[in-house]
Design a protein around this motif. Structure first.
Motif, PDB file in Angstrom:
ATOM      1  N   THR A 140       0.817  -1.217   0.000  1.00 11.31           N
ATOM      2  CA  THR A 140       0.000   0.000   0.000  1.00 11.31           C
ATOM      3  C   THR A 140       0.848   1.265   0.000  1.00 11.31           C
ATOM      4  O   THR A 140       0.366   2.334  -0.403  1.00 11.31           O
ATOM      5  N   ASP A 141       2.138   1.167   0.417  1.00 18.55           N
ATOM      6  CA  ASP A 141       3.022   2.333   0.406  1.00 18.55           C
ATOM      7  C   ASP A 141       3.337   2.804  -1.008  1.00 18.55           C
ATOM      8  O   ASP A 141       3.812   3.935  -1.202  1.00 18.55           O
ATOM      9  N   LEU A 142       3.099   1.950  -1.991  1.00 12.82           N
ATOM     10  CA  LEU A 142       3.398   2.322  -3.373  1.00 12.82           C
ATOM     11  C   LEU A 142       2.520   3.476  -3.845  1.00 12.82           C
ATOM     12  O   LEU A 142       2.939   4.285  -4.687  1.00 12.82           O
ATOM     13  N   ASP A 143       1.307   3.573  -3.303  1.00 11.41           N
ATOM     14  CA  ASP A 143       0.342   4.552  -3.804  1.00 11.41           C
ATOM     15  C   ASP A 143       0.867   5.983  -3.714  1.00 11.41           C
ATOM     16  O   ASP A 143       0.598   6.810  -4.595  1.00 11.41           O
ATOM     17  N   GLN A 144       1.636   6.261  -2.658  1.00 12.06           N
ATOM     18  CA  GLN A 144       2.084   7.649  -2.457  1.00 12.06           C
ATOM     19  C   GLN A 144       3.094   8.114  -3.507  1.00 12.06           C
ATOM     20  O   GLN A 144       3.350   9.324  -3.632  1.00 12.06           O
ATOM     21  N   TYR A 145       3.666   7.151  -4.264  1.00 15.31           N
ATOM     22  CA  TYR A 145       4.685   7.505  -5.253  1.00 15.31           C
ATOM     23  C   TYR A 145       4.166   7.477  -6.690  1.00 15.31           C
ATOM     24  O   TYR A 145       4.930   7.747  -7.617  1.00 15.31           O
ATOM     25  N   LYS A 146       2.892   7.187  -6.879  1.00 11.67           N
ATOM     26  CA  LYS A 146       2.344   7.134  -8.232  1.00 11.67           C
ATOM     27  C   LYS A 146       2.469   8.504  -8.905  1.00 11.67           C
ATOM     28  O   LYS A 146       2.106   9.534  -8.338  1.00 11.67           O
ATOM     29  N   GLY A 147       3.011   8.454 -10.123  1.00  6.05           N
ATOM     30  CA  GLY A 147       3.158   9.679 -10.907  1.00  6.05           C
ATOM     31  C   GLY A 147       4.293  10.575 -10.478  1.00  6.05           C
ATOM     32  O   GLY A 147       4.425  11.689 -11.005  1.00  6.05           O
ATOM     33  N   LYS A 148       5.159  10.133  -9.574  1.00  3.41           N
ATOM     34  CA  LYS A 148       6.213  10.999  -9.035  1.00  3.41           C
ATOM     35  C   LYS A 148       7.641  10.528  -9.358  1.00  3.41           C
ATOM     36  O   LYS A 148       8.599  11.235  -9.024  1.00  3.41           O
ATOM     37  N   LEU A 149       7.790   9.364  -9.973  1.00  5.18           N
ATOM     38  CA  LEU A 149       9.125   8.780 -10.085  1.00  5.18           C
ATOM     39  C   LEU A 149       9.650   8.695 -11.517  1.00  5.18           C
ATOM     40  O   LEU A 149      10.766   8.197 -11.737  1.00  5.18           O
TER      41      LEU A 149
END
Length: 517
Positions: A140-149
């Motif tokens: 679930t920690d992956l969600d915070q990085y969507k579209g940012k990497l």
């Protein structure tokens, strides 16, 4: 004078049941072997071609193929028969590094020590980007990085530190250590392992890593940094992706020296902007997915024994961070040199002598395991082929550049007095230890698994575990010429004695079928 001569002869005969119990012809040949091996060695020339000339020999790579083809040609030039690259089955994709540059450019310029993880893609040209710290403990920690990497260079936090040691990198066995090995008790047969209480945790970790890898590809991450094991600029390389031809894509990944990784990490965590540039080019090869071993023979000449085999070997493949000198160019060069010595002294063996240089050992002993499966039997079912009964022994060398100090019996106690006799002439060269114990993790295990006596020689560790094993330091300059000459001479002598001995090397009770687990 006659009385003195008679006394000397009786003393010599009583002193050793090893060398002097053999015939004069045996003694003359053994003296030739030692003279050739110690005074006219070509082992370093062979090692040069396997390492400096061939380059890194990762399984399936063009460099491994080059080394194999050179080895076949060299064996033929020495007069060996049936020398060829023998396919053992499907391996997967080949891979090589064709360009590797990475540097920190902000807050200042610093070229970093880093190696692409095996079977990972390149950056598709030069990239420049910010280093971003990501913290992913659950899916679930992956969600915070969507579209940012997209296009970013990703680094993760770690509690690991660069460790230093007060012990020297390079070491040889002490007399006390060898004595302890000699006196070791027989190890009980391995029992089937029960359930692993950590299996569920490992499964969850694997699932998380798979999810992260997939996410990085979907987000078009520019480059992933990981911290390599090692210190002082040594990078111990690892596998970053599957070599299977059906494997899923992964993001480019660099294994970075501990010092460089932690410097970048401290800066990012301290709120200091860090930028990097990199240009990494790797290539995959899928035109031939087969794995190959190098084989060659000196045919036997005895009417009754020529169909029996004495086999020696070591793995020729390596990792990609350097040229695989100690792991295992050294063992391959020694085994080739042993065969050269035997041809050079004009030896006509009773039993057929065979050399095998394995591939894909680093991925799971594949070259030797499938060779044994194809020729001798299946350890899972213990359904054996006729040739299984014809192998007197298999001797392996795969523990670096150190001299031979003795041999592991793999539990075969009946072979102890035989090997003690054969090592007796080499006490002056530091080799006399015979231990009932075993060393694991290399190709003699493939033979032992189907009841063929398989042995690994005891070698001085040197800096194998501390500096060269799978690292960017594993180069020709780490080889010890005197040690390799000694090792090749001893191997050639063991081959000679095994070939000429009337009986085969004693066998243990057949192992039980491993099953499909």
């Amino acid at each position: 004078m006659k009385r003195k001569l008679l006394f000397s002869c009786l003393f010599i005969a009583a002193f050793s049941g090893s060398v002097f119990a053999q015939s004069e012809a045996d003694q003359a040949m053994l003296a030739k072997i030692r003279d050739e091996g110690m005074n006219r060695s070509q082992v370093m020339q062979t090692a040069f071609y396997l390492t400096d000339v061939s380059g890194p020999r990762l399984a399936g790579s063009p460099e491994l193929k080059h080394a194999q083809e050179w080895a076949v040609s060299q064996l033929k030039s020495w007069g060996l028969a049936n020398a060829n690259r023998e396919p053992w089955g499907k391996f997967g994709k080949g891979w090589e590094v064709q360009k590797n540059y990475a540097a920190m450019t902000v807050p200042y310029y610093h070229a970093i020590v880093a190696i692409p993880k095996a079977w990972t893609p390149g950056t598709n040209g030069e990239i420049k980007g910010d280093v971003v710290l990501v913290k992913i403990d659950t899916i679930t920690d992956l969600d915070q990085y969507k579209g940012k990497l997209a296009g970013k260079i990703v680094i993760t936090d770690t509690k690991t530190k660069v460790t230093r040691s007060l012990k020297p990198d390079l070491a040889r066995y002490t007399d006390e250590e060898l004595d302890k090995m000699e006196k070791a008790a027989a190890q009980p047969a391995g029992a089937r392992r029960g359930p692993n209480p950590q299996a569920a945790a490992f499964a969850r970790l694997r699932a998380l890593r798979t999810a992260i890898s997939t996410f990085f590809v979907q987000e078009n991450v520019g480059l992933v940094l990981s911290m390599a094991r090692g210190s002082d600029g040594t990078v111990f390389t690892t596998n970053g992706a599957s070599y299977a031809d059906t494997a899923h894509a992964v993001a480019p990944e660099l294994e970075t020296s501990g010092e460089d990784y932690l410097r970048i990490l401290r800066l990012v965590k301290g709120g200091i902007p860090v930028q990097m540039e990199a240009n990494i080019k790797t290539q995959f090869f899928t035109d031939d997915l087969q794995g190959y071993d190098v084989v060659g023979e000196i045919p036997g000449t005895d009417r009754k024994l020529k169909d029996q085999l004495v086999i020696i070997g070591g793995h020729l493949d390596s990792w990609h961070g350097a040229t695989g000198a100690t792991d295992n160019g050294a063992g391959s060069a020694v085994m080739m040199e042993a065969m050269r010595i035997l041809k050079a002294v004009g030896f006509k063996p009773k039993r057929t002598l065979r050399i095998c240089l394995w591939s894909s050992e680093e991925q799971g002993l594949f070259g030797s395991r499938f060779y044994v499966l194809n020729h001798f039997g299946d350890p899972k079912t213990m359904v054996l082929k006729p040739d299984q009964a014809k192998v007197s022994a298999y001797y392996n060398l795969d523990n670096g550049t150190g001299k031979i100090r003795g041999i592991y019996l793999q539990g075969d106690s009946a072979a102890r007095p035989i090997f003690k006799q054969w090592l007796a002439p080499f006490k002056d060269l530091g080799a006399e230890t015979v231990t009932i114990s075993n060393t694991g993790g290399t190709d003699h295990l493939s033979f032992d698994a189907v009841g063929i006596p398989g042995f690994q020689f005891i070698q001085d560790a040197m800096d194998y575990g501390t500096r060269t094993h799978h690292s960017n330091q594993d180069t020709y300059d780490r080889l010890s010429e005197d040690d390799l000459k000694q090792a090749a001479t001893i191997v050639a002598t063991f081959v000679y004695n095994t070939s000429q001995r009337e009986e085969m090397i004693p066998r243990q009770e057949l192992p039980k079928a491993q099953g499909t687990n």
